[in-house]
Scaffold this motif. Structure first.
Motif, mmCIF file in Angstrom:
data_model
loop_
_atom_site.group_PDB
_atom_site.id
_atom_site.type_symbol
_atom_site.label_atom_id
_atom_site.label_comp_id
_atom_site.label_asym_id
_atom_site.label_seq_id
_atom_site.Cartn_x
_atom_site.Cartn_y
_atom_site.Cartn_z
ATOM 1 N N LYS A 151 36.882 -12.435 -17.353
ATOM 2 C CA LYS A 151 37.647 -11.414 -16.630
ATOM 3 C C LYS A 151 36.780 -10.154 -16.580
ATOM 4 C CE LYS A 151 41.984 -13.137 -16.394
ATOM 5 N NZ LYS A 151 42.916 -12.966 -15.316
ATOM 6 N N ILE A 152 37.043 -9.303 -15.621
ATOM 7 C CA ILE A 152 36.291 -8.044 -15.495
ATOM 8 C C ILE A 152 36.332 -7.270 -16.817
ATOM 9 C CG2 ILE A 152 36.339 -5.747 -14.420
ATOM 10 C CD1 ILE A 152 35.424 -7.236 -12.209
ATOM 11 N N ALA A 153 37.498 -7.218 -17.454
ATOM 12 C CA ALA A 153 37.645 -6.453 -18.695
ATOM 13 C C ALA A 153 36.818 -7.026 -19.842
ATOM 14 C CB ALA A 153 39.115 -6.371 -19.100
ATOM 15 N N ASP A 154 36.314 -8.255 -19.700
ATOM 16 C CA ASP A 154 35.461 -8.856 -20.732
ATOM 17 C C ASP A 154 34.058 -8.248 -20.750
ATOM 18 O OD1 ASP A 154 37.527 -10.592 -21.421
ATOM 19 O OD2 ASP A 154 36.792 -12.202 -20.121
ATOM 20 N N ILE A 155 33.694 -7.559 -19.680
ATOM 21 C CA ILE A 155 32.358 -6.966 -19.583
ATOM 22 C C ILE A 155 32.279 -5.774 -20.530
ATOM 23 C CG2 ILE A 155 30.718 -5.787 -18.057
ATOM 24 C CD1 ILE A 155 31.900 -7.500 -15.758
ATOM 25 N N ASP A 156 31.215 -5.734 -21.317
ATOM 26 C CA ASP A 156 31.023 -4.667 -22.303
ATOM 27 C C ASP A 156 30.285 -3.509 -21.632
ATOM 28 O OD1 ASP A 156 30.925 -3.267 -24.667
ATOM 29 O OD2 ASP A 156 29.209 -4.383 -25.465
ATOM 30 N N ALA A 157 31.050 -2.565 -21.088
ATOM 31 C CA ALA A 157 30.482 -1.410 -20.387
ATOM 32 C C ALA A 157 31.514 -0.298 -20.348
ATOM 33 C CB ALA A 157 30.081 -1.797 -18.963
ATOM 34 N N ASP A 158 31.038 0.926 -20.177
ATOM 35 C CA ASP A 158 31.942 2.045 -19.957
ATOM 36 C C ASP A 158 32.361 2.108 -18.489
ATOM 37 O OD1 ASP A 158 31.661 2.740 -22.630
ATOM 38 O OD2 ASP A 158 30.078 4.199 -22.230
ATOM 39 N N TYR A 159 31.400 1.787 -17.613
ATOM 40 C CA TYR A 159 31.629 1.757 -16.170
ATOM 41 C C TYR A 159 30.936 0.528 -15.607
ATOM 42 C CZ TYR A 159 33.002 6.662 -16.480
ATOM 43 O OH TYR A 159 33.633 7.831 -16.809
ATOM 44 N N ILE A 160 31.466 0.032 -14.492
ATOM 45 C CA ILE A 160 30.815 -1.082 -13.808
ATOM 46 C C ILE A 160 30.820 -0.820 -12.308
ATOM 47 C CG2 ILE A 160 32.914 -2.460 -13.782
ATOM 48 C CD1 ILE A 160 31.020 -4.899 -14.112
ATOM 49 N N VAL A 161 29.660 -1.035 -11.699
ATOM 50 C CA VAL A 161 29.542 -0.986 -10.242
ATOM 51 C C VAL A 161 29.795 -2.411 -9.759
ATOM 52 C CG1 VAL A 161 28.017 -0.590 -8.267
ATOM 53 C CG2 VAL A 161 27.849 0.888 -10.295
ATOM 54 N N VAL A 162 30.756 -2.565 -8.865
ATOM 55 C CA VAL A 162 31.079 -3.863 -8.289
ATOM 56 C C VAL A 162 30.714 -3.812 -6.811
ATOM 57 C CG1 VAL A 162 32.901 -5.540 -7.799
ATOM 58 C CG2 VAL A 162 32.981 -4.198 -9.921
ATOM 59 N N GLU A 163 29.752 -4.642 -6.417
ATOM 60 C CA GLU A 163 29.431 -4.752 -4.993
ATOM 61 C C GLU A 163 30.106 -5.999 -4.452
ATOM 62 O OE1 GLU A 163 25.941 -5.405 -1.662
ATOM 63 O OE2 GLU A 163 25.616 -6.124 -3.696
ATOM 64 N N VAL A 164 30.934 -5.835 -3.426
ATOM 65 C CA VAL A 164 31.503 -6.967 -2.706
ATOM 66 C C VAL A 164 30.574 -7.209 -1.519
ATOM 67 C CG1 VAL A 164 33.503 -7.885 -1.488
ATOM 68 C CG2 VAL A 164 33.829 -6.313 -3.422
ATOM 69 N N PHE A 165 30.043 -8.429 -1.447
ATOM 70 C CA PHE A 165 29.076 -8.766 -0.401
ATOM 71 C C PHE A 165 29.393 -10.150 0.151
ATOM 72 C CE2 PHE A 165 27.513 -10.980 -4.032
ATOM 73 C CZ PHE A 165 26.877 -12.103 -3.540
ATOM 74 N N SER A 166 28.693 -10.524 1.198
ATOM 75 C CA SER A 166 28.734 -11.889 1.711
ATOM 76 C C SER A 166 27.320 -12.261 2.130
ATOM 77 C CB SER A 166 29.666 -12.008 2.915
ATOM 78 O OG SER A 166 29.528 -13.289 3.507
ATOM 79 N N MET A 167 26.938 -13.478 1.812
ATOM 80 C CA MET A 167 25.587 -13.899 2.198
ATOM 81 C C MET A 167 25.425 -13.933 3.718
ATOM 82 S SD MET A 167 25.171 -18.007 1.722
ATOM 83 C CE MET A 167 23.761 -18.078 2.784
ATOM 84 N N TYR A 168 26.514 -13.986 4.457
ATOM 85 C CA TYR A 168 26.457 -14.037 5.921
ATOM 86 C C TYR A 168 26.462 -12.646 6.556
ATOM 87 C CZ TYR A 168 27.470 -18.867 4.958
ATOM 88 O OH TYR A 168 27.418 -20.148 4.475
ATOM 89 N N CYS A 169 26.656 -11.635 5.764
ATOM 90 C CA CYS A 169 26.729 -10.260 6.257
ATOM 91 C C CYS A 169 25.304 -9.712 6.429
ATOM 92 C CB CYS A 169 27.515 -9.430 5.251
ATOM 93 S SG CYS A 169 27.372 -7.647 5.465
ATOM 94 N N PRO A 170 24.898 -9.373 7.655
ATOM 95 C CA PRO A 170 23.536 -8.857 7.858
ATOM 96 C C PRO A 170 23.299 -7.529 7.126
ATOM 97 C CG PRO A 170 24.809 -8.723 9.901
ATOM 98 C CD PRO A 170 25.653 -9.463 8.909
ATOM 99 N N HIS A 171 24.338 -6.715 6.985
ATOM 100 C CA HIS A 171 24.201 -5.450 6.249
ATOM 101 C C HIS A 171 23.944 -5.722 4.768
ATOM 102 C CE1 HIS A 171 25.352 -3.213 9.793
ATOM 103 N NE2 HIS A 171 26.419 -3.985 9.905
#
Length: 183
Positions: free
Chosen positions: A56-76
């Motif tokens: 789960k996201i909360a399992d990550i040991d960090a104060d802050y997390i950058v989450v990038e939502v991407f798609s391999m088909y997205c040219p950007h």
């Protein structure tokens, strides 16, 4: 006639639900979604995760997390990949503890597609699959790419920054998130 009417009603409902969806914004609670993916040992260690997953996201040991939502088909997203790699490298250099971590979530992408994207763009940051778009739906049905900065505090996840589209400049983006986090 009835068949056409049912189809028309379905299309209208779909259009209304898509139009009313909007990505999480600053101040919104960030959902503690399940993360699925094949990670290398160094990525598991980087995130401070235990076991083989899913996590789960909360399992990550960090104060802050950058989450990038991407798609391999997205040219950007493809154009952005080298800059996301640079952001990851810069975060590793300035942040030698658990302060700010970064992950990617492949919206609509299978594990096979995630692995293809990793290889093609030489991605070393942890990427997770969202083949069924469940995570994307929980994030408000965001487009790609989209960056979230999440404050992690006692499993109380809070969106502190929401950035649709490309980051444009890695250094400016890094400065923005480090100003927000006070790092």
């Amino acid at each position: 006639m009835f068949k056409y009417l049912v189809t028309l009603v379905f299309i209208i409902i779909l259009m209304v639900s898509v139009a009313s969806a909007s990505p999480l914004q600053k101040g919104d609670k960030f959902p503690n979604v399940e993360l699925k993916g094949e990670l290398k040992d160094n990525q598991i260690e980087y995130l401070g995760l235990q076991g083989a997953g899913p996590w789960k996201i909360a399992d990550i040991d960090a104060d802050y997390i950058v989450v990038e939502v991407f798609s391999m088909y997205c040219p950007h997203c493809q154009k952005e990949a080298p800059y996301v790699n640079k952001l990851h490298d810069k975060l590793l250099k300035i942040d030698n503890s658990k302060k700010i971590k970064i992950i990617g979530i492949g919206a609509g992408n299978s594990e096979f597609e995630i692995n293809f994207f990793k290889e093609k763009f030489k991605i070393d940051l942890p990427l997770f699959s969202d083949a069924d778009l469940n995570i994307n739906s929980n994030l408000g049905g965001t487009g790609t790419p989209h960056f979230f900065l999440v404050k992690m505090k006692d499993s109380n996840l809070k969106t502190v920054y929401s950035h649709p589209g490309r980051m444009k400049n890695c250094n400016d983006f890094l400065k923005k998130i480090t100003n927000i986090t006070g790092r």
